[in-house]
Design a protein around this motif. Structure first.
Motif, mmCIF file in Angstrom:
data_model
loop_
_atom_site.group_PDB
_atom_site.id
_atom_site.type_symbol
_atom_site.label_atom_id
_atom_site.label_comp_id
_atom_site.label_asym_id
_atom_site.label_seq_id
_atom_site.Cartn_x
_atom_site.Cartn_y
_atom_site.Cartn_z
ATOM 1 N N HIS A 1 -0.716 -0.517 9.962
ATOM 2 C CA HIS A 1 -1.538 -1.130 11.010
ATOM 3 C C HIS A 1 -3.011 -1.166 10.599
ATOM 4 N N GLY A 2 -3.455 -0.086 9.950
ATOM 5 C CA GLY A 2 -4.844 -0.035 9.476
ATOM 6 C C GLY A 2 -5.140 -1.166 8.503
ATOM 7 N N ARG A 3 -4.170 -1.446 7.636
ATOM 8 C CA ARG A 3 -4.386 -2.564 6.709
ATOM 9 C C ARG A 3 -4.476 -3.886 7.488
ATOM 10 N N GLY A 4 -3.589 -4.025 8.450
ATOM 11 C CA GLY A 4 -3.616 -5.233 9.282
ATOM 12 C C GLY A 4 -4.954 -5.376 9.996
ATOM 13 N N GLU A 5 -5.439 -4.274 10.577
ATOM 14 C CA GLU A 5 -6.730 -4.304 11.289
ATOM 15 C C GLU A 5 -7.848 -4.791 10.378
ATOM 16 N N ALA A 6 -7.835 -4.319 9.136
ATOM 17 C CA ALA A 6 -8.907 -4.690 8.204
ATOM 18 C C ALA A 6 -8.878 -6.200 7.945
ATOM 19 N N PHE A 7 -7.681 -6.744 7.750
ATOM 20 C CA PHE A 7 -7.587 -8.201 7.530
ATOM 21 C C PHE A 7 -7.973 -8.963 8.799
ATOM 22 N N ASP A 8 -7.580 -8.431 9.951
ATOM 23 C CA ASP A 8 -7.922 -9.109 11.204
ATOM 24 C C ASP A 8 -9.448 -9.167 11.352
ATOM 25 N N TYR A 9 -10.089 -8.076 10.994
ATOM 26 C CA TYR A 9 -11.547 -7.978 11.091
ATOM 27 C C TYR A 9 -12.221 -9.065 10.267
#
Ligand code: PTJ
Length: 250
Positions: free
Chosen positions: A37-45
């Protein structure tokens, strides 16, 4: 669960984290799911945390593909189950797809917990784990003989990359939801939705409600005109554009 004030500027993002932490406590979400999820958050950002045009294009093609399918299946893992259970129920009904639990970090107990969790949201869940997807070594090979094994179109949100290729070798069309446009799954899938699952699935439900009344020819045209490489390239370009704009404003 930590109470997040609705006025907090990062309310949605923090709520998602809380859901996942709860999911871990319930034994539904894998610990590794928090890292993913953390990786996803970074891309979303770096995509500006909003749904871009290329994602809408992919979502439309995905819905058309699912509506045209004979046997579409939505594959659910421990992250998807806690992030969007209500929307999985709605999408499955809107496009007439079965829902199957399929996890990378496999134990029979965990599969059962995910199934029970989803059933609380009125999802009819396949989780017999009575068949094997030949050619795959990870636990994702364990499937349901009424689901992924016989599916012609499979939606694989938040995939870890080992399965997409095998699903394709088995002649299935694969739709991925992955905020990382560079991942192996993103490149292998027939349709890659580079969007946060919490925005993508509700939008797909809305699209399906409208598109289910369209004729087959119109849906087939949407699928035929869709170019996944172009969509992925556009996602990477959008990240570049967005970061340049932010840099200019600093
Ligand atoms: O429940 P299990 O055992 O099947 O395990 C699930 C995880 C997610 C742990 C497993 O599939 C895994 O390790 O996945 P990866 O390899 O980390 O890949 C997950 C991908 O999903 C990454 O590329 C993330 O960028 C992306 N992602 C994470 N959160 C979101 C997301 N994409 C869309 N929306 C999100 N909210």
């Amino acid at each position: 669960m930590t109470e997040i004030p609705k006025t907090h500027p990062r309310y949605l993002s923090l709520t998602m984290r809380e859901r996942l932490v709860e999911g871990v406590k319930l034994g539904v979400t894998a610990m590794q799911g928090l890292i993913a999820h953390g990786r996803g958050e970074a891309f979303d950002y770096i995509l500006g945390e909003k749904t871009r045009d290329f994602a809408i294009k992919a979502e439309r093609a995905a819905v058309a593909m699912m509506l045209l399918a004979r046997h579409p299946v939505i594959s659910v893992n421990g992250n998807v189950a806690v992030l969007v259970p209500e929307d999985i129920a709605r999408l499955s009904k809107a496009v007439g797809a079965r829902v199957e639990v399929n996890v990378f970090h496999y134990t029979p107990e965990r599969v059962e917990r995910i199934k029970k969790y989803l059933e609380q949201f009125d999802v009819e869940v396949l989780a017999a784990c009575d068949a094997v997807l030949e050619g795959l070594e990870s636990a994702r090979r364990i499937v349901d003989s009424r689901g992924i094994l016989i599916a012609d179109v499979v939606l694989v949100p938040l995939e870890d990359g080992d399965r997409c290729e095998i699903l394709k070798k088995h002649g299935k069309k694969v739709i991925a939801i992955d905020l990382n446009p560079l991942s192996r799954t993103s490149r292998m899938a027939d349709v890659t939705i580079v969007d946060n699952i919490v925005r993508a699935i509700p939008r797909m439900v809305e699209m399906a409600d409208e598109m289910k009344n369209w004729g087959m020819k119109r849906l087939e045209e949407i699928v035929a005109e869709y170019d996944n490489s172009e969509v992925l390239a556009e996602a990477v370009r959008e990240i570049k554009r967005y970061l340049e704009k932010v840099a200019d404003e600093l």
